[in-house]
Design a protein around this motif. Sequence first.
Motif, PDB file in Angstrom:
ATOM      1  N   PHE A  37     -11.142   3.010  30.305  1.00 27.55           N
ATOM      2  CA  PHE A  37     -12.121   3.994  29.859  1.00 27.55           C
ATOM      3  C   PHE A  37     -13.277   3.261  29.190  1.00 27.55           C
ATOM      4  O   PHE A  37     -13.084   2.257  28.529  1.00 27.55           O
ATOM      5  N   GLY A  38     -14.467   3.815  29.335  1.00 27.06           N
ATOM      6  CA  GLY A  38     -15.631   3.252  28.660  1.00 27.06           C
ATOM      7  C   GLY A  38     -16.300   2.194  29.516  1.00 27.06           C
ATOM      8  O   GLY A  38     -15.661   1.560  30.364  1.00 27.06           O
ATOM      9  N   HIS A  39     -17.575   2.057  29.331  1.00 25.89           N
ATOM     10  CA  HIS A  39     -18.335   1.067  30.097  1.00 25.89           C
ATOM     11  C   HIS A  39     -19.646   0.798  29.381  1.00 25.89           C
ATOM     12  O   HIS A  39     -20.225   1.716  28.796  1.00 25.89           O
ATOM     13  N   ARG A  40     -20.066  -0.450  29.404  1.00 25.98           N
ATOM     14  CA  ARG A  40     -21.334  -0.794  28.754  1.00 25.98           C
ATOM     15  C   ARG A  40     -22.496  -0.020  29.371  1.00 25.98           C
ATOM     16  O   ARG A  40     -23.420   0.397  28.683  1.00 25.98           O
ATOM     17  N   VAL A  41     -22.461   0.183  30.663  1.00 24.62           N
ATOM     18  CA  VAL A  41     -23.607   0.789  31.343  1.00 24.62           C
ATOM     19  C   VAL A  41     -23.374   2.282  31.648  1.00 24.62           C
ATOM     20  O   VAL A  41     -24.247   3.107  31.433  1.00 24.62           O
TER      21      VAL A  41
ATOM     22  N   GLY B  52     -11.066 -12.113  31.840  1.00 23.05           N
ATOM     23  CA  GLY B  52     -10.832 -11.513  30.516  1.00 23.05           C
ATOM     24  C   GLY B  52     -10.450 -10.038  30.585  1.00 23.05           C
ATOM     25  O   GLY B  52     -10.907  -9.314  31.470  1.00 23.05           O
ATOM     26  N   PRO B  53      -9.602  -9.572  29.632  1.00 20.25           N
ATOM     27  CA  PRO B  53      -9.118  -8.189  29.674  1.00 20.25           C
ATOM     28  C   PRO B  53     -10.209  -7.135  29.472  1.00 20.25           C
ATOM     29  O   PRO B  53     -10.013  -5.981  29.812  1.00 20.25           O
ATOM     30  N   LEU B  54     -11.355  -7.523  28.925  1.00 22.16           N
ATOM     31  CA  LEU B  54     -12.427  -6.529  28.769  1.00 22.16           C
ATOM     32  C   LEU B  54     -13.244  -6.399  30.041  1.00 22.16           C
ATOM     33  O   LEU B  54     -14.137  -5.570  30.154  1.00 22.16           O
TER      34      LEU B  54
ATOM     35  N   TYR C 141     -13.502  12.835  20.447  1.00 30.96           N
ATOM     36  CA  TYR C 141     -13.734  11.396  20.230  1.00 30.96           C
ATOM     37  C   TYR C 141     -14.345  10.757  21.471  1.00 30.96           C
ATOM     38  O   TYR C 141     -15.328  10.023  21.393  1.00 30.96           O
ATOM     39  N   PHE C 142     -13.766  11.052  22.633  1.00 35.71           N
ATOM     40  CA  PHE C 142     -14.219  10.427  23.881  1.00 35.71           C
ATOM     41  C   PHE C 142     -15.520  11.064  24.378  1.00 35.71           C
ATOM     42  O   PHE C 142     -16.398  10.378  24.886  1.00 35.71           O
ATOM     43  N   VAL C 143     -15.620  12.393  24.180  1.00 41.35           N
ATOM     44  CA  VAL C 143     -16.835  13.099  24.625  1.00 41.35           C
ATOM     45  C   VAL C 143     -18.040  12.562  23.856  1.00 41.35           C
ATOM     46  O   VAL C 143     -19.070  12.210  24.439  1.00 41.35           O
TER      47      VAL C 143
HETATM   48  N1  ACO Z   1     -10.965   3.408  24.066  1.00 40.78           N
HETATM   49  C1  ACO Z   1     -11.256   3.886  22.831  1.00 40.78           C
HETATM   50  N2  ACO Z   1     -12.461   3.740  22.232  1.00 40.78           N
HETATM   51  C2  ACO Z   1     -13.393   3.084  22.924  1.00 40.78           C
HETATM   52  C3  ACO Z   1     -13.164   2.566  24.214  1.00 40.78           C
HETATM   53  C4  ACO Z   1     -11.897   2.764  24.789  1.00 40.78           C
HETATM   54  N3  ACO Z   1     -11.610   2.317  26.013  1.00 40.78           N
HETATM   55  N4  ACO Z   1     -14.285   1.959  24.669  1.00 40.78           N
HETATM   56  C5  ACO Z   1     -15.184   2.082  23.682  1.00 40.78           C
HETATM   57  N5  ACO Z   1     -14.650   2.767  22.633  1.00 40.78           N
HETATM   58  C6  ACO Z   1     -15.335   3.158  21.399  1.00 40.78           C
HETATM   59  C7  ACO Z   1     -15.599   1.961  20.518  1.00 40.78           C
HETATM   60  O1  ACO Z   1     -14.530   1.740  19.612  1.00 40.78           O
HETATM   61  C8  ACO Z   1     -16.867   2.402  19.816  1.00 40.78           C
HETATM   62  O2  ACO Z   1     -16.524   3.341  18.841  1.00 40.78           O
HETATM   63  P1  ACO Z   1     -17.315   3.384  17.424  1.00 40.78           P
HETATM   64  O3  ACO Z   1     -18.720   3.761  17.769  1.00 40.78           O
HETATM   65  O4  ACO Z   1     -16.600   4.406  16.624  1.00 40.78           O
HETATM   66  O5  ACO Z   1     -17.207   1.995  16.863  1.00 40.78           O
HETATM   67  C9  ACO Z   1     -17.630   3.151  20.890  1.00 40.78           C
HETATM   68  O6  ACO Z   1     -16.616   3.658  21.780  1.00 40.78           O
HETATM   69  C10 ACO Z   1     -18.611   2.301  21.665  1.00 40.78           C
HETATM   70  O7  ACO Z   1     -17.895   1.231  22.269  1.00 40.78           O
HETATM   71  P2  ACO Z   1     -18.403  -0.271  22.370  1.00 40.78           P
HETATM   72  O8  ACO Z   1     -17.235  -1.180  22.162  1.00 40.78           O
HETATM   73  O9  ACO Z   1     -19.604  -0.454  21.491  1.00 40.78           O
HETATM   74  O10 ACO Z   1     -18.878  -0.307  23.874  1.00 40.78           O
HETATM   75  P3  ACO Z   1     -19.182  -1.612  24.704  1.00 40.78           P
HETATM   76  O11 ACO Z   1     -20.271  -1.255  25.619  1.00 40.78           O
HETATM   77  O12 ACO Z   1     -19.387  -2.788  23.821  1.00 40.78           O
HETATM   78  O13 ACO Z   1     -17.808  -1.862  25.473  1.00 40.78           O
HETATM   79  C11 ACO Z   1     -16.140  -1.863  27.122  1.00 40.78           C
HETATM   80  C12 ACO Z   1     -17.600  -1.532  26.778  1.00 40.78           C
HETATM   81  C13 ACO Z   1     -15.835  -3.346  26.778  1.00 40.78           C
HETATM   82  C14 ACO Z   1     -15.897  -1.675  28.608  1.00 40.78           C
HETATM   83  C15 ACO Z   1     -15.214  -0.932  26.287  1.00 40.78           C
HETATM   84  O14 ACO Z   1     -15.491   0.416  26.605  1.00 40.78           O
HETATM   85  C16 ACO Z   1     -13.743  -1.251  26.491  1.00 40.78           C
HETATM   86  O15 ACO Z   1     -13.215  -2.153  25.852  1.00 40.78           O
HETATM   87  N6  ACO Z   1     -13.047  -0.493  27.399  1.00 40.78           N
HETATM   88  C17 ACO Z   1     -11.661  -0.762  27.688  1.00 40.78           C
HETATM   89  C18 ACO Z   1     -11.538  -1.959  28.600  1.00 40.78           C
HETATM   90  C19 ACO Z   1     -11.962  -1.649  30.005  1.00 40.78           C
HETATM   91  O16 ACO Z   1     -11.572  -0.654  30.598  1.00 40.78           O
HETATM   92  N7  ACO Z   1     -12.753  -2.566  30.582  1.00 40.78           N
HETATM   93  C20 ACO Z   1     -13.207  -2.450  31.970  1.00 40.78           C
HETATM   94  C21 ACO Z   1     -14.675  -2.304  32.003  1.00 40.78           C
HETATM   95  S1  ACO Z   1     -15.218  -2.044  33.639  1.00 40.78           S
HETATM   96  C22 ACO Z   1     -15.224  -3.578  34.314  1.00 40.78           C
HETATM   97  O17 ACO Z   1     -15.394  -4.591  33.718  1.00 40.78           O
HETATM   98  C23 ACO Z   1     -15.021  -3.613  35.722  1.00 40.78           C
END
Ligand code: ACO
Length: 428
Positions: free
Chosen positions: A304-308, A264-266, A351-353
């Motif tokens: 960008f971004g990560h659950r952990v 999956g892309p996420l 936004y990102f910070v």
């Molecule tokens: N770009 C912009 N905004 C983002 C991003 C991103 N990459 N990631 C999270 N956010 C925002 C969300 O919209 C949310 O904003 P809000 O509070 O205003 O609604 C906030 O940051 C929190 O994000 P969540 O989606 O709640 O974080 P979650 O832990 O569920 O998601 C995930 C983590 C799926 C990795 C997410 O950051 C994402 O989709 N990133 C892009 C895909 C990616 O790079 N995935 C690889 C992960 S690493 C791996 O699997 C090896």
Amino acid sequence: MADTLTIKDNRTGKTFDVKITDDTIKATDLRQIKVKDDDFGMMTYDPAFMNTASCKSSITFIDGDKGILEYRGIPIEQLAEKSTYVETAYLLLNGKLPNEKELTDWNHEITMHTILNENLKALIDAFRYDAHPMGRLISTMAALGTFYPEAKNIFDAECRQRQIVRIIAKIITIGAFNYRRGIGMPYAYPDNDFTYPGNFLNMMFKMTESKYKVSPALEHALDILFILHADHEQNCSTSTMRVIGSSQADPYSSVAGAAAALYGPLHGGANEAVIHMLRQIGSNKNIPAFIEKVKAGEGKLMGFGHRVYKNYDPRARIIKQAAYGVFEVTGKNPLLDIALELEKIALEDEYFVKRKLYPNVDFYSGLIYQALDIPMGMFTVMFAIPRVSGWLAQWQELLLDPDQKISRPRQIYTGPRQLDYIPVQNRK
Ligand code: ACO
């Protein structure tokens, strides 16, 4: 009372003491909280497992706030610098680094099991030329299990070990054979003279030369990437591995399922999405407009971004460094400048910070794969290859854990009840 949590149920006025171990309470201890005797009892609602520990594990430690990753207690930075992927796989599976003899034997075992049963080629041949490499990998892995019916003896330690060796060894052959099939090239067979990553490159890229020449710099970079991707505790695909494994399925089926989750892309598909994104941005001057779109909710900044991790992913830092070593050999990937500028702007943007969004492992890995001439469709396969050692280590830990049973979450039912069946001719 120390190490307990007192819960007062304001519906009944009753209080309950629940034991705390490792900052955690047992979800089943909440079941005693009821209004009526015949109630099911209290549950926790935790979609996406945001705050639920599904197991005890001694394999991988992550401190997401501090950006720390350790395999069996050893920091990822040290393993990336000093270990090899094959040695790291041993560490994950056995809980300790191998001594010299154990390492020689383990290397030998993995090298000697890379050949696929020739009959499996008929399956690989049957895919359409444009089948996605992950679809191929998932199916071929499940099919590989049919050659080893003994694999269902999951509680036989020796038998389990044989399957672990086979899966780790053969996944490079499966990945490379499927790639060659997709581009209409004859299969290049494993060559025991090579290291694990070198052998993979050999099977991917060997042409008509009698011996493939591996670039030591590229082989080393690939080994580092494999180390960094080997495990990451209870992520989506690893949890899938554990859930399937909990039904006592054979490891090939469980690995195929885990690989499907990775697709999956996420999750593992993000590195491919990063390259699409960088190409779509096209040039540094388009970055501010792209960032504004992301902030307006029109798409995500992939990679960008990560659950952990709520800090810089330590793997991203190592990969960024390794990328320079690769580009010295291959020439710079033109998308690198866009990636560097994008990272710089995003890390300064409020936004990102505010959301603690930092580059994750996928932000730079695709750039290296591209430089290695690995096509985008193969990126997630490049992730799956090393991750099998983590999946298998976690699967083995699950099987030997007396606390574990078949996985079976609960639900909160929100649908109708006790409706009558209406014959089709009477329905509106
Ligand atoms: N770009 C912009 N905004 C983002 C991003 C991103 N990459 N990631 C999270 N956010 C925002 C969300 O919209 C949310 O904003 P809000 O509070 O205003 O609604 C906030 O940051 C929190 O994000 P969540 O989606 O709640 O974080 P979650 O832990 O569920 O998601 C995930 C983590 C799926 C990795 C997410 O950051 C994402 O989709 N990133 C892009 C895909 C990616 O790079 N995935 C690889 C992960 S690493 C791996 O699997 C090896």
